[in-house]
Design a protein around this motif. Structure first.
Motif, mmCIF file in Angstrom:
data_model
loop_
_atom_site.group_PDB
_atom_site.id
_atom_site.type_symbol
_atom_site.label_atom_id
_atom_site.label_comp_id
_atom_site.label_asym_id
_atom_site.label_seq_id
_atom_site.Cartn_x
_atom_site.Cartn_y
_atom_site.Cartn_z
ATOM 1 N N GLY A 229 0.940 -1.079 0.109
ATOM 2 C CA GLY A 229 0.032 0.062 -0.063
ATOM 3 C C GLY A 229 0.790 1.172 0.009
ATOM 4 N N TYR A 230 1.932 1.095 0.515
ATOM 5 C CA TYR A 230 2.998 2.503 0.613
ATOM 6 C C TYR A 230 3.598 2.447 -0.742
ATOM 7 C CZ TYR A 230 6.708 5.346 2.020
ATOM 8 O OH TYR A 230 7.719 6.425 1.812
ATOM 9 N N ALA A 231 3.969 1.473 -1.270
ATOM 10 C CA ALA A 231 4.598 1.539 -2.619
ATOM 11 C C ALA A 231 3.618 1.895 -3.676
ATOM 12 C CB ALA A 231 5.172 -0.023 -2.617
ATOM 13 N N PHE A 232 2.594 1.567 -3.491
ATOM 14 C CA PHE A 232 1.308 1.988 -4.563
ATOM 15 C C PHE A 232 1.122 3.692 -4.406
ATOM 16 C CE2 PHE A 232 0.140 -2.482 -5.062
ATOM 17 C CZ PHE A 232 0.802 -2.641 -6.605
ATOM 18 N N ALA A 233 1.075 4.070 -2.956
ATOM 19 C CA ALA A 233 0.649 5.522 -2.899
ATOM 20 C C ALA A 233 1.807 6.288 -2.892
ATOM 21 C CB ALA A 233 0.282 5.459 -1.404
ATOM 22 N N TRP A 234 2.975 5.953 -2.664
ATOM 23 C CA TRP A 234 4.171 7.105 -2.649
ATOM 24 C C TRP A 234 5.540 6.816 -3.168
ATOM 25 C CZ3 TRP A 234 2.246 11.466 -1.382
ATOM 26 C CH2 TRP A 234 1.394 11.620 -0.631
ATOM 27 N N LEU A 235 5.628 5.446 -3.833
ATOM 28 C CA LEU A 235 6.666 5.195 -4.692
ATOM 29 C C LEU A 235 6.418 5.201 -6.266
ATOM 30 C CD1 LEU A 235 8.173 2.382 -2.448
ATOM 31 C CD2 LEU A 235 8.850 4.884 -2.407
ATOM 32 N N ASP A 236 7.294 5.782 -6.809
ATOM 33 C CA ASP A 236 7.279 5.869 -8.187
ATOM 34 C C ASP A 236 7.930 4.728 -8.845
ATOM 35 O OD1 ASP A 236 5.715 8.097 -8.650
ATOM 36 O OD2 ASP A 236 7.158 9.384 -8.504
ATOM 37 N N PHE A 237 7.347 3.791 -9.328
ATOM 38 C CA PHE A 237 8.112 2.520 -10.317
ATOM 39 C C PHE A 237 7.351 2.225 -11.413
ATOM 40 C CE2 PHE A 237 5.190 0.694 -7.018
ATOM 41 C CZ PHE A 237 4.751 -0.203 -7.582
ATOM 42 N N PRO A 238 7.961 1.798 -12.504
ATOM 43 C CA PRO A 238 7.261 1.512 -13.797
ATOM 44 C C PRO A 238 5.973 0.674 -13.754
ATOM 45 C CG PRO A 238 9.655 1.302 -13.997
ATOM 46 C CD PRO A 238 9.472 1.425 -12.608
ATOM 47 N N GLU B 73 -4.053 9.312 1.454
ATOM 48 C CA GLU B 73 -4.832 10.705 1.810
ATOM 49 C C GLU B 73 -3.610 11.259 2.973
ATOM 50 O OE1 GLU B 73 -7.578 11.791 1.289
ATOM 51 O OE2 GLU B 73 -8.247 10.499 -0.110
ATOM 52 N N MET B 74 -2.711 10.813 3.345
ATOM 53 C CA MET B 74 -1.537 11.582 4.042
ATOM 54 C C MET B 74 -1.206 12.834 3.370
ATOM 55 S SD MET B 74 0.662 8.224 5.658
ATOM 56 C CE MET B 74 -0.419 6.971 6.761
ATOM 57 N N PRO B 75 -0.751 13.683 4.034
ATOM 58 C CA PRO B 75 -0.362 15.165 3.435
ATOM 59 C C PRO B 75 1.056 14.591 2.841
ATOM 60 C CG PRO B 75 -0.915 15.298 5.732
ATOM 61 C CD PRO B 75 -0.996 13.970 5.493
ATOM 62 N N LYS B 76 1.163 14.979 1.447
ATOM 63 C CA LYS B 76 2.455 15.029 0.864
ATOM 64 C C LYS B 76 3.610 15.660 1.384
ATOM 65 C CE LYS B 76 4.249 15.434 -3.651
ATOM 66 N NZ LYS B 76 4.052 15.746 -5.267
ATOM 67 N N GLU B 77 3.248 16.803 1.774
ATOM 68 C CA GLU B 77 4.143 17.626 2.484
ATOM 69 C C GLU B 77 5.065 16.941 3.700
ATOM 70 O OE1 GLU B 77 1.147 18.502 2.100
ATOM 71 O OE2 GLU B 77 1.425 20.013 0.245
ATOM 72 N N MET B 78 4.268 16.358 4.565
ATOM 73 C CA MET B 78 4.695 15.523 5.587
ATOM 74 C C MET B 78 5.896 14.466 5.204
ATOM 75 S SD MET B 78 2.615 13.211 8.372
ATOM 76 C CE MET B 78 2.112 12.143 7.239
#
Length: 279
Positions: free
Chosen positions: A97-106, A168-173
């Protein structure tokens, strides 16, 4: 007048909730009382007769249950299936879930769409093909086989739930944590997991309840030495019919454990369910 109407409305809602709670608790109370009565007392009358004859109550059925090797082994098997399955689903789903939400990968979005699509696949479709595969791998009829099947079918929902919550977590954080030199693993462990605790607790409760109460998968994938409590209770009904002195305490134990787990994590569960409405 408005205050009176609001008071009457609140009182009506509270009364309705009390009545609903009593209706839901009545079968549980009946099962508890039945588990404390002998088979002779059960044959003479309903469980409510205990109010006029409280001497019927005893813990003899639970003593006999603890001496029943089949029931105790099936209870232990249920724990060995439910706990590892819940741990694996929550752990893998949180990482994914963390990878799909905040990590960029092909192919991130495409893979996530495949995961979402797996949510609509009925569990019945995979029973026979997976049973054949497990037979070739030597996992059929074993506890690891049952655990793997539950993990595979529990992950799509878990990944979907936690990915949406983490997104939904703040990107700035997270950006501030990266600027401070935090690695992705440190951000995940020290920042994302504590913030996502309500959603993780909700997933853990759902997964534990699904696996603990499952009988379909266990009926097919577990043999006599690895069958959980649900299958054991069903076999007791088939073999002995009306042995209520064994079935009632076994069923109550099977019911009370999920209740204890739910109430233990109730606060986190409510926070996880309500989180989407306040963001």
């Amino acid at each position: 007048m408005n205050a009176i109407r609001r008071g009457l409305g609140n009182g009506l809602v509270q009364a309705l909730l009390v009545v609903t709670g009593l209706v839901w608790l009545t079968p549980l109370a009946g099962l508890l009382v039945s588990s404390l009565r002998s088979s002779q007392d059960t044959a003479k009358g309903g469980w409510w007769t205990v109010f006029s004859s409280p001497g019927q109550l005893s813990f003899d059925n639970y003593t006999a249950l603890l001496k029943n090797s089949g029931m105790t082994q099936s209870l232990w098997n249920t724990v060995l299936i439910s706990v590892p399955t819940t741990f694996l689903v929550v752990t893998i789903a949180a990482l994914a879930g963390y990878a799909f939400a905040w990590l960029d990968f092909p192919g991130r979005d495409s893979v996530f769409l495949v995961v979402v699509a797996l949510l609509v696949v009925p569990v019945q479709i995979g029973l026979l093909p997976v049973a054949k595969l497990f037979g070739q791998l030597g996992l059929f009829g074993t506890i690891p086989g049952v655990v793997l099947f539950h993990v595979a079918y529990g992950l799509p929902f878990g990944v979907f739930l936690l990915r949406n919550y983490f997104a939904e977590m703040p990107k700035e954080m997270l950006e501030a944590a990266r600027m401070d030199g935090g690695s992705e693993w440190r951000i995940f462990v020290q920042l994302v997991l504590p913030v996502g605790r309500p959603a993780i607790a909700s997933l853990a409760i759902f997964q534990f309840l699904w696996v603990w109460n499952d009988m379909l998968v266990a009926l097919l994938f577990a043999d006599s030495s690895s069958q959980p409590l649900t299958v054991q209770l069903q076999s007791q009904i088939r073999q002995f019919g009306s042995n209520i002195d064994v079935l009632a305490p076994g069923a109550f134990v099977s019911l009370v454990v999920p209740l204890v787990v739910f109430f233990a994590f109730q606060r986190h569960f409510v926070q996880g369910v309500m989180a989407g409405s306040v963001k």
